[in-house]
Motif scaffolding. Structure first.
Motif, mmCIF file in Angstrom:
data_model
loop_
_atom_site.group_PDB
_atom_site.id
_atom_site.type_symbol
_atom_site.label_atom_id
_atom_site.label_comp_id
_atom_site.label_asym_id
_atom_site.label_seq_id
_atom_site.Cartn_x
_atom_site.Cartn_y
_atom_site.Cartn_z
ATOM 1 N N PRO A 50 1.250 8.634 -3.187
ATOM 2 C CA PRO A 50 2.181 9.747 -3.342
ATOM 3 C C PRO A 50 2.543 10.395 -1.995
ATOM 4 O O PRO A 50 1.687 10.564 -1.128
ATOM 5 C CB PRO A 50 1.417 10.722 -4.235
ATOM 6 C CG PRO A 50 0.565 9.829 -5.081
ATOM 7 C CD PRO A 50 0.121 8.738 -4.122
ATOM 8 N N GLY A 51 3.829 10.707 -1.869
ATOM 9 C CA GLY A 51 4.355 11.356 -0.665
ATOM 10 C C GLY A 51 4.786 10.392 0.418
ATOM 11 O O GLY A 51 5.606 10.737 1.266
ATOM 12 N N GLN A 52 4.252 9.192 0.409
ATOM 13 C CA GLN A 52 4.528 8.266 1.511
ATOM 14 C C GLN A 52 5.952 7.734 1.527
ATOM 15 O O GLN A 52 6.414 7.254 2.548
ATOM 16 C CB GLN A 52 3.534 7.097 1.484
ATOM 17 C CG GLN A 52 2.137 7.503 1.865
ATOM 18 C CD GLN A 52 1.199 6.315 1.935
ATOM 19 O OE1 GLN A 52 1.289 5.367 1.159
ATOM 20 N NE2 GLN A 52 0.278 6.373 2.885
ATOM 21 N N MET A 53 6.666 7.809 0.398
ATOM 22 C CA MET A 53 8.048 7.356 0.360
ATOM 23 C C MET A 53 9.008 8.543 0.466
ATOM 24 O O MET A 53 10.191 8.422 0.172
ATOM 25 C CB MET A 53 8.310 6.536 -0.898
ATOM 26 C CG MET A 53 7.570 5.196 -0.856
ATOM 27 S SD MET A 53 7.681 4.215 -2.375
ATOM 28 C CE MET A 53 9.431 4.027 -2.583
ATOM 29 N N GLY A 54 8.484 9.684 0.890
ATOM 30 C CA GLY A 54 9.311 10.858 1.145
ATOM 31 C C GLY A 54 9.514 11.777 -0.034
ATOM 32 O O GLY A 54 10.244 12.760 0.061
ATOM 33 N N GLU A 55 8.849 11.498 -1.153
ATOM 34 C CA GLU A 55 9.059 12.339 -2.334
ATOM 35 C C GLU A 55 8.291 13.646 -2.232
ATOM 36 O O GLU A 55 7.243 13.726 -1.608
ATOM 37 C CB GLU A 55 8.682 11.597 -3.617
ATOM 38 C CG GLU A 55 7.203 11.396 -3.857
ATOM 39 C CD GLU A 55 6.640 10.122 -3.249
ATOM 40 O OE1 GLU A 55 5.568 9.689 -3.692
ATOM 41 O OE2 GLU A 55 7.248 9.564 -2.314
ATOM 42 N N ASN A 56 8.854 14.666 -2.896
ATOM 43 C CA ASN A 56 8.202 15.971 -2.997
ATOM 44 C C ASN A 56 7.315 16.067 -4.232
ATOM 45 O O ASN A 56 6.318 16.772 -4.219
ATOM 46 C CB ASN A 56 9.232 17.104 -3.069
ATOM 47 C CG ASN A 56 10.131 17.163 -1.875
ATOM 48 O OD1 ASN A 56 11.311 16.819 -1.970
ATOM 49 N ND2 ASN A 56 9.607 17.578 -0.740
ATOM 50 N N VAL A 57 7.730 15.379 -5.305
ATOM 51 C CA VAL A 57 6.991 15.439 -6.565
ATOM 52 C C VAL A 57 6.815 14.013 -7.084
ATOM 53 O O VAL A 57 7.786 13.275 -7.229
ATOM 54 C CB VAL A 57 7.741 16.287 -7.621
ATOM 55 C CG1 VAL A 57 6.978 16.310 -8.941
ATOM 56 C CG2 VAL A 57 7.986 17.710 -7.111
ATOM 57 N N GLU A 73 0.862 -1.179 0.000
ATOM 58 C CA GLU A 73 0.000 0.000 0.000
ATOM 59 C C GLU A 73 0.895 1.224 0.000
ATOM 60 O O GLU A 73 1.557 1.517 0.994
ATOM 61 C CB GLU A 73 -0.887 0.013 1.245
ATOM 62 C CG GLU A 73 -1.951 -1.053 1.246
ATOM 63 C CD GLU A 73 -2.841 -0.953 2.475
ATOM 64 O OE1 GLU A 73 -3.112 0.174 2.932
ATOM 65 O OE2 GLU A 73 -3.239 -2.010 2.968
ATOM 66 N N VAL A 74 0.951 1.924 -1.143
ATOM 67 C CA VAL A 74 1.814 3.095 -1.285
ATOM 68 C C VAL A 74 1.070 4.163 -2.065
ATOM 69 O O VAL A 74 0.493 3.883 -3.121
ATOM 70 C CB VAL A 74 3.125 2.735 -2.028
ATOM 71 C CG1 VAL A 74 4.014 3.953 -2.166
ATOM 72 C CG2 VAL A 74 3.868 1.624 -1.313
#
Length: 183
Positions: A84-91, A81-82
């Motif tokens: 946007p943003g959950q893996m530390g990305e800004n964009v 379960e992933v």
């Protein structure tokens, strides 16, 4: 040479605290030479805690973290379960093969320009977030070389606001293209 509308911004995120994931938002402001306004990783020198401990005077080549939504799709198909943003990305992007871009590629998005500096080197925090995720973002190519799939890092060349839906144009560097290395 600029290649028109090679991708699109799917989501943007920032967090003023040093946490793994970042909450998504309606827009982020990019500041030249610093990164994402209000993000814990913004700064002219390194902001990632492990790098600060090593040498706090190093230039910050990791001002903005980009991940391709196609990686999220792949991970979801594998049972993770992933979002946007959950893996530390800004964009979060779509339609752009971030990992194959050469070093120095300029991404034009939302009136801003980012320069790709290298690959994100995935860390064990991925497994703290979702057990097994670290292994899922690492692979081997046909020659047995390690492939890091956790996105790319960039610096802000020209600032402004970036929002979901903004097109992404790609400007490849002149001359010989150097492959991305972890930064």
């Amino acid at each position: 040479m600029i290649l028109r509308e090679q991708g699109v911004v799917v989501a943007v995120a920032r967090d003023g605290r040093h946490r793994f994931g970042k909450p998504t938002t309606t827009a982020i402001r990019l500041v030249p030479g610093l990164g994402v306004e209000g993000d814990a990783h913004a700064g002219a020198t390194v902001q990632h805690r492990s790098r600060v401990r090593r040498d706090p005077t190093e230039p910050n080549l990791r001002q903005v973290h980009l991940i391709h939504a196609e990686l999220h799709d792949e991970l979801v198909a594998s049972g993770f379960e992933v979002e946007p943003g959950q893996m530390g990305e800004n964009v979060t992007t779509r339609g752009l093969d971030l990992l194959s871009l050469p070093r120095g590629t300029r991404l034009h998005l939302g009136g801003c320009i980012l320069e790709v500096t290298g690959l994100r080197n995935p860390c064990s925090q991925l497994d703290d977030f979702r057990p097994g995720l670290m292994k899922a973002v690492l692979d081997r190519d046909e020659h047995g070389r390690l492939v890091r799939k956790a996105g790319v890092m960039a610096v802000v060349v020209e600032g402004g606001e970036v929002r979901p839906g903004d097109p992404i144009d790609v400007e490849l560097p002149a001359g010989h293209h150097l492959p991305l290395q972890p930064v």
